[in-house]
Scaffold this active site. Sequence first.
Site, PDB file in Angstrom:
ATOM      1  N   ASP A  13      43.563  39.461  42.512  1.00 50.47           N
ATOM      2  CA  ASP A  13      42.665  40.294  43.472  1.00 50.47           C
ATOM      3  C   ASP A  13      41.814  40.882  42.401  1.00 50.47           C
ATOM      4  O   ASP A  13      42.319  40.817  41.224  1.00 50.47           O
ATOM      5  CB  ASP A  13      43.539  41.194  44.190  1.00 50.47           C
ATOM      6  CG  ASP A  13      42.793  42.097  44.780  1.00 50.47           C
ATOM      7  OD1 ASP A  13      41.641  41.736  45.176  1.00 50.47           O
ATOM      8  OD2 ASP A  13      43.199  43.166  45.023  1.00 50.47           O
ATOM      9  N   LEU A  14      40.810  41.562  42.690  1.00 44.97           N
ATOM     10  CA  LEU A  14      40.142  42.323  41.756  1.00 44.97           C
ATOM     11  C   LEU A  14      40.089  43.824  41.855  1.00 44.97           C
ATOM     12  O   LEU A  14      40.541  44.492  40.840  1.00 44.97           O
ATOM     13  CB  LEU A  14      38.816  41.943  41.765  1.00 44.97           C
ATOM     14  CG  LEU A  14      37.350  42.630  41.108  1.00 44.97           C
ATOM     15  CD1 LEU A  14      37.685  42.222  39.631  1.00 44.97           C
ATOM     16  CD2 LEU A  14      36.021  42.087  41.653  1.00 44.97           C
ATOM     17  N   ASP A  15      39.573  44.325  43.110  1.00 46.29           N
ATOM     18  CA  ASP A  15      39.525  45.725  43.214  1.00 46.29           C
ATOM     19  C   ASP A  15      40.909  46.387  43.474  1.00 46.29           C
ATOM     20  O   ASP A  15      41.846  45.923  44.253  1.00 46.29           O
ATOM     21  CB  ASP A  15      38.976  45.999  44.761  1.00 46.29           C
ATOM     22  CG  ASP A  15      37.411  45.471  44.756  1.00 46.29           C
ATOM     23  OD1 ASP A  15      36.958  45.807  43.790  1.00 46.29           O
ATOM     24  OD2 ASP A  15      36.977  44.673  45.527  1.00 46.29           O
ATOM     25  N   THR A  21      37.957  49.843  41.348  1.00 46.55           N
ATOM     26  CA  THR A  21      36.955  49.796  42.300  1.00 46.55           C
ATOM     27  C   THR A  21      37.441  50.103  43.634  1.00 46.55           C
ATOM     28  O   THR A  21      36.604  50.709  44.441  1.00 46.55           O
ATOM     29  CB  THR A  21      36.215  48.428  42.237  1.00 46.55           C
ATOM     30  OG1 THR A  21      37.324  47.630  42.063  1.00 46.55           O
ATOM     31  CG2 THR A  21      35.065  48.637  41.359  1.00 46.55           C
ATOM     32  N   LYS A  49      41.978  48.376  52.444  1.00 44.91           N
ATOM     33  CA  LYS A  49      42.086  47.578  50.983  1.00 44.91           C
ATOM     34  C   LYS A  49      42.487  46.132  51.415  1.00 44.91           C
ATOM     35  O   LYS A  49      43.117  45.491  52.066  1.00 44.91           O
ATOM     36  CB  LYS A  49      43.268  47.991  50.228  1.00 44.91           C
ATOM     37  CG  LYS A  49      43.044  49.550  49.701  1.00 44.91           C
ATOM     38  CD  LYS A  49      43.939  50.005  48.778  1.00 44.91           C
ATOM     39  CE  LYS A  49      43.442  51.418  48.186  1.00 44.91           C
ATOM     40  NZ  LYS A  49      44.641  52.225  47.844  1.00 44.91           N
ATOM     41  N   SER A 120      39.212  37.227  45.125  1.00 46.16           N
ATOM     42  CA  SER A 120      38.571  38.719  45.685  1.00 46.16           C
ATOM     43  C   SER A 120      37.824  38.586  46.868  1.00 46.16           C
ATOM     44  O   SER A 120      36.951  37.509  47.019  1.00 46.16           O
ATOM     45  CB  SER A 120      37.775  39.513  44.629  1.00 46.16           C
ATOM     46  OG  SER A 120      37.301  40.621  45.376  1.00 46.16           O
ATOM     47  N   ALA A 121      38.025  39.426  47.934  1.00 47.83           N
ATOM     48  CA  ALA A 121      36.997  39.350  49.229  1.00 47.83           C
ATOM     49  C   ALA A 121      35.782  39.860  48.895  1.00 47.83           C
ATOM     50  O   ALA A 121      35.009  39.965  49.703  1.00 47.83           O
ATOM     51  CB  ALA A 121      37.905  40.021  50.274  1.00 47.83           C
ATOM     52  N   LYS A 151      41.535  37.963  54.048  1.00 47.28           N
ATOM     53  CA  LYS A 151      42.916  38.403  53.984  1.00 47.28           C
ATOM     54  C   LYS A 151      43.231  39.321  55.087  1.00 47.28           C
ATOM     55  O   LYS A 151      42.262  40.212  55.441  1.00 47.28           O
ATOM     56  CB  LYS A 151      43.235  39.273  52.604  1.00 47.28           C
ATOM     57  CG  LYS A 151      42.869  38.512  51.495  1.00 47.28           C
ATOM     58  CD  LYS A 151      42.811  39.576  50.102  1.00 47.28           C
ATOM     59  CE  LYS A 151      42.242  38.710  48.819  1.00 47.28           C
ATOM     60  NZ  LYS A 151      42.119  39.643  47.728  1.00 47.28           N
ATOM     61  N   GLU A 175      48.383  41.458  43.514  1.00 49.40           N
ATOM     62  CA  GLU A 175      47.299  42.441  44.654  1.00 49.40           C
ATOM     63  C   GLU A 175      47.824  43.520  44.652  1.00 49.40           C
ATOM     64  O   GLU A 175      48.967  44.124  44.175  1.00 49.40           O
ATOM     65  CB  GLU A 175      47.844  41.555  45.848  1.00 49.40           C
ATOM     66  CG  GLU A 175      47.026  40.563  46.429  1.00 49.40           C
ATOM     67  CD  GLU A 175      45.679  40.839  46.793  1.00 49.40           C
ATOM     68  OE1 GLU A 175      45.521  42.298  46.915  1.00 49.40           O
ATOM     69  OE2 GLU A 175      44.739  40.218  47.225  1.00 49.40           O
ATOM     70  N   ASP A 176      47.198  44.531  44.893  1.00 51.95           N
ATOM     71  CA  ASP A 176      47.351  45.923  45.328  1.00 51.95           C
ATOM     72  C   ASP A 176      47.402  46.419  46.656  1.00 51.95           C
ATOM     73  O   ASP A 176      47.704  47.459  46.940  1.00 51.95           O
ATOM     74  CB  ASP A 176      46.442  46.778  44.459  1.00 51.95           C
ATOM     75  CG  ASP A 176      45.028  46.870  45.211  1.00 51.95           C
ATOM     76  OD1 ASP A 176      44.502  45.598  45.621  1.00 51.95           O
ATOM     77  OD2 ASP A 176      44.505  47.862  45.402  1.00 51.95           O
TER      78      ASP A 176
HETATM   79  C1  G6P Z   1      37.884  43.762  48.371  1.00 49.14           C
HETATM   80  C2  G6P Z   1      38.234  45.312  48.672  1.00 49.14           C
HETATM   81  C3  G6P Z   1      38.016  45.761  49.915  1.00 49.14           C
HETATM   82  C4  G6P Z   1      36.232  45.276  50.150  1.00 49.14           C
HETATM   83  C5  G6P Z   1      36.309  43.898  50.191  1.00 49.14           C
HETATM   84  C6  G6P Z   1      34.746  43.292  50.348  1.00 49.14           C
HETATM   85  O1  G6P Z   1      39.038  43.136  49.113  1.00 49.14           O
HETATM   86  O2  G6P Z   1      39.621  45.663  48.235  1.00 49.14           O
HETATM   87  O3  G6P Z   1      37.825  47.201  49.857  1.00 49.14           O
HETATM   88  O4  G6P Z   1      35.902  45.911  51.368  1.00 49.14           O
HETATM   89  O5  G6P Z   1      36.773  43.485  48.794  1.00 49.14           O
HETATM   90  O6  G6P Z   1      33.957  43.871  49.176  1.00 49.14           O
HETATM   91  P1  G6P Z   1      32.396  43.968  49.239  1.00 49.14           P
HETATM   92  O7  G6P Z   1      31.960  44.068  47.662  1.00 49.14           O
HETATM   93  O8  G6P Z   1      32.070  42.397  49.441  1.00 49.14           O
HETATM   94  O9  G6P Z   1      31.822  44.781  50.181  1.00 49.14           O
HETATM   95 MG    MG Z   2      42.287  44.996  45.846  1.00 47.55          MG
END
Ligand code: G6P
Ligand code: MG
Length: 223
Positions: A13-15, A21, A49, A120-121, A151, A175-176
């Site tokens: 996962d990224l954020d 972020t 999240k 990442s989403a 997710k 993942e967080d």
């Molecule tokens: C991740 C983050 C979410 C965010 C989603 C979409 O999963 O954890 O908080 O809403 O990505 O991100 P975006 O940058 O496409 O709005």
């Molecule tokens: Mg995350």
Amino acid sequence: MAKFNDIKGFIFDLDGVITDTARFHTQAWHQLADKVGAPWSQELEDNLKGVSRMDSLEMILNAGGLSNNYSDEEKEQLATEKNTNYLALVDQMTPDDILPGIKDFLDSLKANHYAIALASASKNGPRVLGKLELTDYFPTIVDPATLSKGKPDPEIYIKGAEALNLQPEQCIGIEDAAAGVEAINGAGETSVGIGSAKLLHEADIIFPTTKDLTLANIQKAMG
Ligand code: G6P
Ligand code: MG
């Protein structure tokens, strides 16, 4: 749980895992919630999240019983506004914003020939990786635009394993967010949760911070 020796790939996962972020998403969504008059709570913050942009907006509007007050077009506009505010924060990021231990962990994965993918989403994933100068570590990125479900559905982690030409049992997902851990588990991969054991109790392995994310610690935890 899978055996450590069978693991061939790591899907990130990224954020909130590679960089903080999650904090910027929260800030930008909170600002939008205040604007539309939706109530903010710690529970809403945690539940957002890992959730896609449009699903996040729906959750915020629903918290205020406001979903029917906006047309689809107006919802698109609200989401775009949030994203503009979010990107203003992202664009100030530098490699110093990589969370502690992540760079060393990525280097150890490369040195040990593990495959690496991003699940990442976020549609901003490549931009964030660019700001962090981590693009070269992630030749494989699951494009969230190709997903039919976000997710906690396992689709993104299943696609991650497929993109690496690996079986799910050969992959570890990191993942967080509770929604992300559920997605990894649903995909049949080993889940590593970074953060609070209370929120991430469904993870196979939980580390309090990214500093604990080492191959040695994972090997120890997998027994
Ligand atoms: C991740 C983050 C979410 C965010 C989603 C979409 O999963 O954890 O908080 O809403 O990505 O991100 P975006 O940058 O496409 O709005
Ligand atoms: Mg995350």
